[in-house]
Design an enzyme around this catalytic site. Sequence first.
Site, short mmCIF file in Angstrom:
data_model
loop_
_atom_site.label_atom_id
_atom_site.label_comp_id
_atom_site.label_asym_id
_atom_site.label_seq_id
_atom_site.Cartn_x
_atom_site.Cartn_y
_atom_site.Cartn_z
N GLU A 91 -1.44 -9.11 3.47
CA GLU A 91 -1.32 -9.62 4.85
C GLU A 91 -2.68 -9.96 5.47
O GLU A 91 -2.75 -10.72 6.43
CB GLU A 91 -0.55 -8.61 5.72
CG GLU A 91 -1.29 -7.34 6.14
CD GLU A 91 -1.29 -6.23 5.09
OE1 GLU A 91 -1.06 -6.51 3.90
OE2 GLU A 91 -1.55 -5.06 5.46
N CYS A 135 0.83 -1.20 0.00
CA CYS A 135 0.00 0.00 0.00
C CYS A 135 0.87 1.26 0.00
O CYS A 135 1.48 1.55 -1.01
CB CYS A 135 -1.00 -0.06 1.15
SG CYS A 135 -2.49 0.89 0.77
N HIS A 151 -3.65 -5.19 0.33
CA HIS A 151 -3.09 -5.68 1.61
C HIS A 151 -3.08 -7.20 1.65
O HIS A 151 -4.01 -7.81 2.20
CB HIS A 151 -3.90 -5.14 2.79
CG HIS A 151 -3.73 -3.68 3.00
ND1 HIS A 151 -2.79 -3.15 3.84
CD2 HIS A 151 -4.37 -2.62 2.44
CE1 HIS A 151 -2.86 -1.83 3.81
NE2 HIS A 151 -3.82 -1.48 2.96
N1 GLN Z 1 -2.14 6.64 2.62
C1 GLN Z 1 -2.20 5.87 1.43
C2 GLN Z 1 -3.54 5.98 0.73
O1 GLN Z 1 -4.53 6.35 1.32
C3 GLN Z 1 -1.88 4.42 1.70
C4 GLN Z 1 -2.87 3.74 2.58
C5 GLN Z 1 -2.35 2.47 3.20
O2 GLN Z 1 -1.14 2.23 3.25
N2 GLN Z 1 -3.23 1.67 3.73
O3 GLN Z 1 -3.64 5.70 -0.43
#
Ligand code: GLN
Length: 533
Positions: free
Chosen positions: A510, A382, A508
């Site tokens: 994970e 992310c 994600h």
């Molecule tokens: N802050 C980033 C976004 O909103 C990444 C979000 C995250 O790592 N969950 O796109």
Amino acid sequence: MTKYIFVTGGVTSSLGKGIIAASVAKLLQSRGFSVTIQKFDPYINVDPGTLNPYEHGECYVTDDGAETDLDLGHYERFLNVPTSQANNVTTGRIYLTVITKEREGAYLGKTVQVIPHITDEIKRRMLLLGQTGQFDIVITEIGGTVGDIESLPYIEAIRQLRWELGNENCLVVHLTLLPFLAAAKELKTKPTQHSVKELLMSGIQPDILVCRTEHAITADIRRKVALFCNLDSSSVIEALDAESIYDVPLMMLKEKLDLVILSKLRLVDRSEPKLTAWKNFLGKLKNPTQVVHIAVIGKYVELQDAYKSISESFIHAGAVNECRVKVSMIHSEHITSYNVAEKLKGMNGILVAPGFGERGIEGKIVAVRYARENNLPFFGICLGMQCAVIEFGRTVLGLSDAHSTEMMLKTTSPVIDLMEEQKQVTQKGGTMRLGAYDCAIKKDSKAYNCYHKTGISERHRHRYEFNNAYLTQYETAGMLATGTNPDSGLVEIVEIPSHRWFVGVQFHPELKSTVENPHPLFVGFVKACIGDK
Ligand code: GLN
């Protein structure tokens, strides 16, 4: 008829109710029952999505896009069955429902009160998953500690449900602590007695006590606890400190917790517990043939729960590779281009963690550069993937102020930008791009080598995305989009094929790694890190 098990906690917080609930569920599942677990949290946030990870650890996201408590992660990792919005309810959500109904006039002029209106809504939600007909047993974990003012309506709801459903359909398992006094060299039972008394004052006699303890409990102590808490000795269960959370189901099996539950719920044992896959996993986990060192770069590293699912995914992926993964959490705010080599010395790979906001971002970008230039296996999740894109833009493409508009609104090279559908959003809670979305993977890629298929679905939680206006420039220079959303074209995976293992993902992974299904990307990354040695 569905049976209900409630898990409450006494004496202190952090006794591991989530792990006990998940272990009970695992044992019952292994005996052929279909089981689900839900968590009721007494705080007033409607969901944990707006909470800082320092408060309650990571926010776990389900396929249906619910932002939930991290215990749901344990439930999924243990049971290998997905959870949903219905599996996590907070006081905020209960009140929101009741107040919305009141505004609609649904209470027909009545005074709306904690009892019966709030408790009725709690009970309705406690029964909801059971009413789907999908589950033989629904386990409900109540957050917080018995005696807290805010958990009172939940305890009252359980009391009423027991009366309504009958004792053979509804069971209360109370998790408590037997502290060891070093000076007296004794385990003490008084705090447990008090916490049971607290439950009794609310009209609930617990059916089973699970006692967390640092030392084995003697028959005498078991008898004493049983006597003062109105139980038979077999309902007093020892829960010794475990080396790994994954040992707990087998420890509970040894204590016959599952059999005590089945007999109290008048359920006929369907089969001997089938735990072969679980035991195989434990065997590999305990007998690694080698060690790899992986750095996780994040900014909430002071709190281990902030990256819970990532740590657990490494445990699963390590076991498959028969390798112990030693994770070093490194604070991104402490990394600079001057000390990065020192900080990452001895690491066989680095993972740059998800996150929000400016703090620590430059340290993450420096770490990405180090991994890229030193051919060190890299995995970005992310925000970690977004950092990889920013770094590549700055160093390789020469876009000196390449950035995400999340951190630098006025950058002339917004290589990561707010998603179109996010531009109108003003509310913070539950408004990110959340939950499962499809991703199409290119065949000739590291990702394909991990998944062995081209169509996958993964969970998301973000507002920003790779800015496709730059895609050709990136691909020409050697960073490829190897995974994209088939509907929107949004970049889901970036890779650098010339690098040993450099993969960034917008989703994600994970959140989908379980004991029985370790996540393919984590497995592949750990393998690459082993190769680095
Ligand atoms: N802050 C980033 C976004 O909103 C990444 C979000 C995250 O790592 N969950 O796109």
